[in-house]
Design a protein around this motif. Structure first.
Motif, PDB file in Angstrom:
ATOM      1  N   GLU A 133       0.789  -1.038   0.160  1.00  0.00           N
ATOM      2  CA  GLU A 133      -0.088   0.087  -0.053  1.00  0.00           C
ATOM      3  C   GLU A 133       0.960   1.102   0.156  1.00  0.00           C
ATOM      4  N   GLU A 146      -4.470  -3.532  -8.206  1.00  0.00           N
ATOM      5  CA  GLU A 146      -5.118  -3.751  -6.810  1.00  0.00           C
ATOM      6  C   GLU A 146      -3.967  -4.247  -6.029  1.00  0.00           C
TER       7      GLU A 146
ATOM      8  N   MET B 170     -10.914 -11.863  -6.216  1.00  0.00           N
ATOM      9  CA  MET B 170     -11.015 -10.933  -7.340  1.00  0.00           C
ATOM     10  C   MET B 170     -11.953 -11.058  -8.285  1.00  0.00           C
TER      11      MET B 170
END
Lengths: 194, 194
Positions: A133, A146, B170
């Motif tokens: 992140e 993602e 996902m």
DNA sequence: GAAAAATAAGACAGAGCTGTCCTATTACGG
DNA sequence: CCGTAATAGGACAGCTCTGTCTTATTTTTC
């Protein structure tokens, strides 16, 4: 004083069993207790005295994997320096775990859902997620991905590199170079858009 | 006239068994014959009449996988157009094989060595290898990677994307996009050297 | 609707693995 | 060197899976 005040002998035998078990089970997760005992150079009865159940053995192995995995992550100091370098260090650290990684991978892809591994991992924070992140936030990682994808792909690449090396289809050094290069290129933010 | 002049009924049952087997075994390769029979809505005795052995069933599944895999590869027309596009089409084609891919992957990583699968594949040429070598030769793929590496990584990425999607971590479309982007970026020849 | 084909259901023995137990040896530690 | 701890080596019953068979029942097919 602790309950774990085992004699040196016990501790040594226990280690031998755990190590042998990782090796054997990483190659074939359905290997029998006999095979594990043999690999550890120990009688089956001895194996059962240390771990009554197969389940008990597996649990100990998972704990062991978590401990070593955490140590590897610690050593990689993921919070230091650029995210790109951090994840590079992490790849190397995981790669060095060797068969232990294979064992975990197979073990986890069994009962996909809420494996005790994840519960125990959550309980101690997940530096991997943090660094991913961080990289996404500061623009070092491609924003088209993602976090979940990056985590999964990272594992897949590192694990399958180990696989490639461990059964001799590629030499260690070239494989490691290719692994790092692949991760780096895949994650890189593109200068000229796609 | 051929030995395979099965009545429509037999062919249908056979297909049902093969399909069920792929589904069940892709989730757990040690699933029992009973579980497979149940999944196919067939008595265990019937299953054994179609495939005497477990080994015989597995072999039929491998043949089936090869047939469908080949069809997918054919459809991808790997010899047409730029290698980059070709490998992109191949990724999509393989992805669509779904659980069949999982089954093969698990099956192959068992007896790593000379699995009948590879023998049968060699017997009919390997378009995958060709396209990889073409891409390396004409400079569309990063020359820092060996062909073996590219082949292995390609499988790892495609397979693990399927895994990610199939157990719902996902969504299908984002995963496919990420998969293609990852492969493309990883393989791309770098404009400015590393 | 009758003959033939395919199936379901279950019995059966053989094999392998598991977990428990027991006994004779071997290694360890004071 | 002696007592204790640890191990090896097996025996054992219970369980599951396998592959083979047999016998009814259902489903095609003509």
């Amino acid at each position: 004083m602790s309950i774990e005040a085992e004699s040196g002998t016990r501790a040594r035998t226990r280690r031998a069993i755990l190590d042998a078990a990782v090796t054997v089970l990483s190659e074939r997760r359905t290997a029998s207790m006999s095979e594990i005992a043999d690999a550890a150079n120990v009688a089956r009865s001895t194996l059962h005295r240390y771990f009554a159940d197969r389940a008990e053995l597996i649990e100990a192995l998972v704990d062991n994997a978590i401990a070593r995995g955490s140590a590897a992550v610690q050593e990689a100091a993921l919070d230091k320096g650029p995210a790109t370098d951090a994840i590079r260090r992490l790849a190397l650290a995981y790669f060095d775990l060797g068969p232990l990684m294979t064992f975990l991978w197979q073990e986890l892809s069994l009962d996909q859902e809420d494996h005790p591994f994840w519960q125990k991992m959550e309980a101690q924070g997940d530096p991997m997620t943090e660094v991913v992140e961080r990289g996404l936030a500061d623009g070092s990682f491609d924003p088209a991905f993602e976090a979940e994808w990056i985590r999964h792909m990272f594992w897949a690449v590192v694990f399958s590199t180990w696989e490639l090396v461990s059964d001799g289809r590629m030499a260690r050094q070239p494989a490691i170079s290719a692994m790092l290069r692949t991760i780096e290129k895949a994650l890189a933010t593109e200068a000229a858009g796609a």
